[in-house]
Design an enzyme around this catalytic site. Structure first.
Site, PDB file in Angstrom:
ATOM      1  CG  ASP A 254      45.582  45.299  13.846  1.00  0.00           C
ATOM      2  OD1 ASP A 254      44.932  46.461  12.620  1.00  0.00           O
ATOM      3  OD2 ASP A 254      45.879  45.147  13.628  1.00  0.00           O
TER       4      ASP A 254
ATOM      5  N   GLY B 190      50.320  52.832   8.274  1.00  0.00           N
ATOM      6  CA  GLY B 190      51.216  52.978   9.448  1.00  0.00           C
ATOM      7  C   GLY B 190      49.984  53.724  10.539  1.00  0.00           C
TER       8      GLY B 190
ATOM      9  CG  ASN C 192      46.113  40.351   6.600  1.00  0.00           C
ATOM     10  OD1 ASN C 192      47.064  41.409   6.029  1.00  0.00           O
ATOM     11  ND2 ASN C 192      46.523  40.663   8.271  1.00  0.00           N
TER      12      ASN C 192
END
Length: 486
Positions: free
Chosen positions: A320, A197, A407
């Site tokens: 990020d 989140g 990722n």
């Protein structure tokens, strides 16, 4: 269109222990995991073995017979949502998970369903889910299957029947954008889980629960609370990396949403933490600071949850660049000395090798094109940032893009070749911070920056904001520079 799990089985797999029904379902313990190479027909952890190398020692499939592999069976999951989990296979039973935290136990030979579990998930959870309803796997241990649902409830299931043995809600604040997308990790008498989140408004933390009862054993928060303090007084040094102007009310991020790994040789739990939230430094912490422990590797004592060492891969992150990608344990010979190491290829484009006992950064090399930092100083462990990717005043082309040079996708290490196999992504994106004060939306998406990918720039330039269009000539020059470095 419904999604499915598909497995092509070879004779090498079928001939090694998948014919008989197990006498005890989910019969995995530490001794068995440590000897995983002795039973290569099984896949006992998310990465097969204790070090999660994702490397199979099976050798019957080779260049001479690989063309003979054929379709064996398919299992339909009844969904077209994200499927990102690596199944656990033990004694002929496959335990697989999917969207929302659903779990299926399948006969690995035939694909026939033995049981299925669907969690009773909060119907509003899609408002808080960043990247679809992803689930990245289960943990199987001594007759139980541990699974986390998207809404943050952790379940212990009977490995034979799928019946719920216990459940516990891991979320501490329902007004925030918390979810769970990662796989639980077994560490001695506890099961450890993080949360997701960071793009919303969460304050990250890691929780450990008793394997048998679900009772909370310990919890480690990765960023300070709204008062700017950590629960553990020994983490006062980390508080100082957030300025007096830090917006703690926005959460901070740092959620350990994937990449949790227990090392029985050191009794340490390694956890990678997520990006800072919101993205822009000027929004999150106008006073400036490294903002521990976002984008970091944490080594915690498995019994107490106390911090043993840490390394921040991307101080004051604003791109990020999570450190939540899979990690691998191995023993390597470095400079003539055997070292027990932790290896990771995180989003930021540098491949890290750590001494897993001390946290010393032994190597940090680029594995994709990177323009946000020139290199990592091995003496300090800090990246040497460039001005190229600072988008605080004007839109900039950043490489890697926010989806990272790597990722969630599994990677592998072969002790035979000494090579590390990374499914890398070589890409870039434009990042831009809109003008005006940041408008926080409680429990919802709050990145604070806007990304633009190559397809939009090439095919829909008219849709770009005026500030981005004005910056395109400089961005094109940066792109040409990156291309020349390929």
């Amino acid at each position: 269109m419904r999604g499915f799990l598909l497995l092509a089985l070879s004779l090498a797999f079928l001939s090694q222990g998948c014919g008989e029904a197990p006498t005890r379902f989910g019969d995995i313990d530490q001794a068995r995991v440590l000897k995983a190479d002795a039973e290569p027909q099984n896949w006992l952890t998310a990465g097969r073995d204790a070090g999660k190398t994702h490397y199979s020692p099976l050798a019957q499939i080779n260049h001479g017979n690989v063309a003979r592999l054929g379709f064996a069976w398919a299992f339909e999951t009844g969904t077209n949502r994200a499927l990102e989990a690596t199944p656990i296979v033990v004694d002929g039973v496959m335990y697989a998970s999917g969207p929302l935290g659903r779990v299926w136990a399948l006969d690995a030979r035939s694909g026939q369903q033995i049981w299925a579990f669907t969690p009773d998930v909060d119907g509003q959870i899609n408002r808080k889910a960043c990247c679809d309803q992803a689930n990245r796997g289960v943990a199987v241990w001594r007759g139980k299957v541990y699974a986390a649902a998207l809404d943050g409830v952790l379940y212990a299931l009977d490995a034979r029947t799928g019946a719920v043995l216990w459940r516990t809600d891991t979320i501490i604040d329902k007004t925030r954008g918390y979810t769970i997308t990662g796989a639980p990790e077994i560490a001695k008498t506890n099961v450890v889980i993080g949360n997701a989140g960071d793009e919303y408004d969460v304050r990250g933390y890691l929780s450990a629960y008793d394997l048998d009862t679900g009772a909370l054993a310990w919890r480690f928060f990765t960023v300070p609370d709204r008062a700017g303090k950590f629960e553990d007084p020994k983490l006062a040094f980390a508080e100082k990396t957030w300025s007096a102007k830090a917006r703690h009310d926005l959460g901070g991020g740092g959620a350990p949403y994937d990449a949790i790994l227990y090392d029985p040789t050191t009794n340490l739990i390694f956890a990678g933490t997520g990006n800072a939230g919101p993205y822009p430094r000027a929004v999150r912490d106008p006073g400036g600071g490294d903002n521990l422990f976002v984008c970091s590797i944490l080594a915690l004592d498995a019994d107490t949850g106390k911090l043993v060492w840490h390394h921040q891969q991307t101080p004051a992150d604003q791109w990020d660049f999570t450190a939540t990608q899979p990690m691998i344990l191995a023993d390597l010979r470095i400079a003539g000395k055997k070292r027990s190491v932790l290896m990771q290829a995180p989003k930021n484009g540098f491949f890290y090798v750590y001494d897993r006992r001390s946290g010393e950064v032994l190597a940090a090399d680029k594995y994709a094109r990177v323009n946000w930092a020139d290199h990592v100083d091995l003496k300090t462990g800090r990246p040497v940032e460039t001005a190229t990717a600072d988008y605080s005043k004007t839109p900039k082309l950043v490489s890697p893009a926010m989806y990272g040079a790597h990722n969630w996708n599994p990677m592998a290490f072969s002790a035979k070749t000494g090579l590390f196999y990374i499914p890398a992504i070589d890409g870039a994106a434009i990042l831009w911070t809109p003008g005006g004060a940041h408008r926080h939306r409680p429990g919802l998406f709050n990145p604070g920056a806007v990304p633009f990918l190559a397809d939009q720039i090439k095919h829909e330039p008219q849709s770009l904001p005026q500030q981005v269009r004005a910056a395109l000539p400089a961005i094109v020059r940066d792109a040409d520079d990156l291309h020349q470095k390929a």
